[in-house]
Design a protein around this motif. Structure first.
Motif, PDB file in Angstrom:
ATOM      1  N   GLY A 260       0.820  -1.015  -0.084  1.00  0.00           N
ATOM      2  CA  GLY A 260      -0.028   0.066  -0.039  1.00  0.00           C
ATOM      3  C   GLY A 260       0.749   1.249  -0.201  1.00  0.00           C
ATOM      4  N   LYS A 261       0.366   2.135  -0.883  1.00  0.00           N
ATOM      5  CA  LYS A 261       1.236   3.576  -0.837  1.00  0.00           C
ATOM      6  C   LYS A 261       0.245   4.549  -0.886  1.00  0.00           C
ATOM      7  N   PHE A 262       0.449   5.607   0.379  1.00  0.00           N
ATOM      8  CA  PHE A 262      -0.354   6.633   0.635  1.00  0.00           C
ATOM      9  C   PHE A 262       0.372   7.553   0.373  1.00  0.00           C
ATOM     10  N   MET A 263      -0.122   8.666  -0.741  1.00  0.00           N
ATOM     11  CA  MET A 263       0.393   9.721  -1.145  1.00  0.00           C
ATOM     12  C   MET A 263       0.246  10.813   0.274  1.00  0.00           C
ATOM     13  N   LEU A 264       1.173  11.441   0.554  1.00  0.00           N
ATOM     14  CA  LEU A 264       0.885  12.575   1.459  1.00  0.00           C
ATOM     15  C   LEU A 264       0.912  13.841   0.869  1.00  0.00           C
ATOM     16  N   THR A 265       1.926  14.270  -0.096  1.00  0.00           N
ATOM     17  CA  THR A 265       1.834  15.364  -1.044  1.00  0.00           C
ATOM     18  C   THR A 265       2.270  14.864  -2.213  1.00  0.00           C
ATOM     19  N   ASP A 266       2.656  15.819  -3.324  1.00  0.00           N
ATOM     20  CA  ASP A 266       3.037  15.323  -4.729  1.00  0.00           C
ATOM     21  C   ASP A 266       4.268  14.514  -4.632  1.00  0.00           C
ATOM     22  N   ASN A 267       5.204  14.813  -3.757  1.00  0.00           N
ATOM     23  CA  ASN A 267       6.469  14.121  -3.469  1.00  0.00           C
ATOM     24  C   ASN A 267       6.721  13.255  -2.323  1.00  0.00           C
ATOM     25  N   ALA A 268       5.716  13.207  -1.487  1.00  0.00           N
ATOM     26  CA  ALA A 268       5.828  12.211  -0.250  1.00  0.00           C
ATOM     27  C   ALA A 268       4.985  11.430  -0.127  1.00  0.00           C
ATOM     28  N   SER A 269       5.398  10.085   0.271  1.00  0.00           N
ATOM     29  CA  SER A 269       4.475   9.019   0.466  1.00  0.00           C
ATOM     30  C   SER A 269       4.766   8.394   1.656  1.00  0.00           C
ATOM     31  N   VAL A 270       4.034   7.355   2.147  1.00  0.00           N
ATOM     32  CA  VAL A 270       4.116   6.248   3.346  1.00  0.00           C
ATOM     33  C   VAL A 270       3.617   4.920   2.567  1.00  0.00           C
ATOM     34  N   ASP A 271       4.737   4.266   2.528  1.00  0.00           N
ATOM     35  CA  ASP A 271       4.418   2.854   1.913  1.00  0.00           C
ATOM     36  C   ASP A 271       4.368   1.543   3.064  1.00  0.00           C
ATOM     37  N   PHE A 272       3.639   0.831   2.925  1.00  0.00           N
ATOM     38  CA  PHE A 272       3.765  -0.374   3.650  1.00  0.00           C
ATOM     39  C   PHE A 272       3.623  -1.606   2.997  1.00  0.00           C
ATOM     40  N   THR A 273       4.691  -2.419   2.974  1.00  0.00           N
ATOM     41  CA  THR A 273       4.758  -3.535   2.286  1.00  0.00           C
ATOM     42  C   THR A 273       5.008  -4.823   3.294  1.00  0.00           C
ATOM     43  N   PRO A 274       3.816  -5.471   3.061  1.00  0.00           N
ATOM     44  CA  PRO A 274       3.872  -7.096   3.796  1.00  0.00           C
ATOM     45  C   PRO A 274       3.997  -7.907   2.773  1.00  0.00           C
ATOM     46  N   VAL A 275       5.052  -8.833   3.150  1.00  0.00           N
ATOM     47  CA  VAL A 275       5.181 -10.177   2.266  1.00  0.00           C
ATOM     48  C   VAL A 275       5.000 -11.440   3.224  1.00  0.00           C
TER      49      VAL A 275
END
Length: 111
Positions: A50-65
């Motif tokens: 899951g990638k959640f955009m905070l601004t045009d340049n910043a994001s929070v990514d959560f990657t479970p495997v």
């Protein structure tokens, strides 16, 4: 960067709404994961990032495997410009009998 459309008429075009569809990215993956060390473990794996955009340049990514006997979780804050990308986060890898956990930083140049 071009302004993103807004779901509310009162926004200036720069509102980052969590459910607008242009600010959330969900990716899935199927494959084979290999962990090598004192012993080598290979397993089928499934990922749902899951990638959640905070601004045009910043994001929070959560990657479970998830795999047969393996759980790998990564949570990271990314900042990306046109030529560079920075990341800071935490990763936890658990396998049967072993684990790797800790913070990380990353830096990438695009040319």
């Amino acid at each position: 960067m071009r302004p993103r459309p807004s779901a509310f008429s009162g926004c200036s075009g720069k509102c980052f709404l969590p459910c607008s569809g242009q600010h959330i990215e969900i990716d899935f993956g199927l494959g084979r994961s290999v962990v090598s060390g004192a012993k080598r473990t290979a397993m089928n794996a499934f990922s749902l990032r899951g990638k959640f955009m905070l601004t045009d340049n910043a994001s929070v990514d959560f990657t479970p495997v998830w795999g047969n006997g393996m759980d790998d979780y990564e949570l990271a804050l990314h900042w990306e410009g046109s030529l560079v990308r920075f990341a800071v986060g935490y990763r936890s890898l658990q396998t049967s009998g072993a684990s790797l956990n800790g913070p990380f930083v990353g830096f990438a140049l695009y040319f």
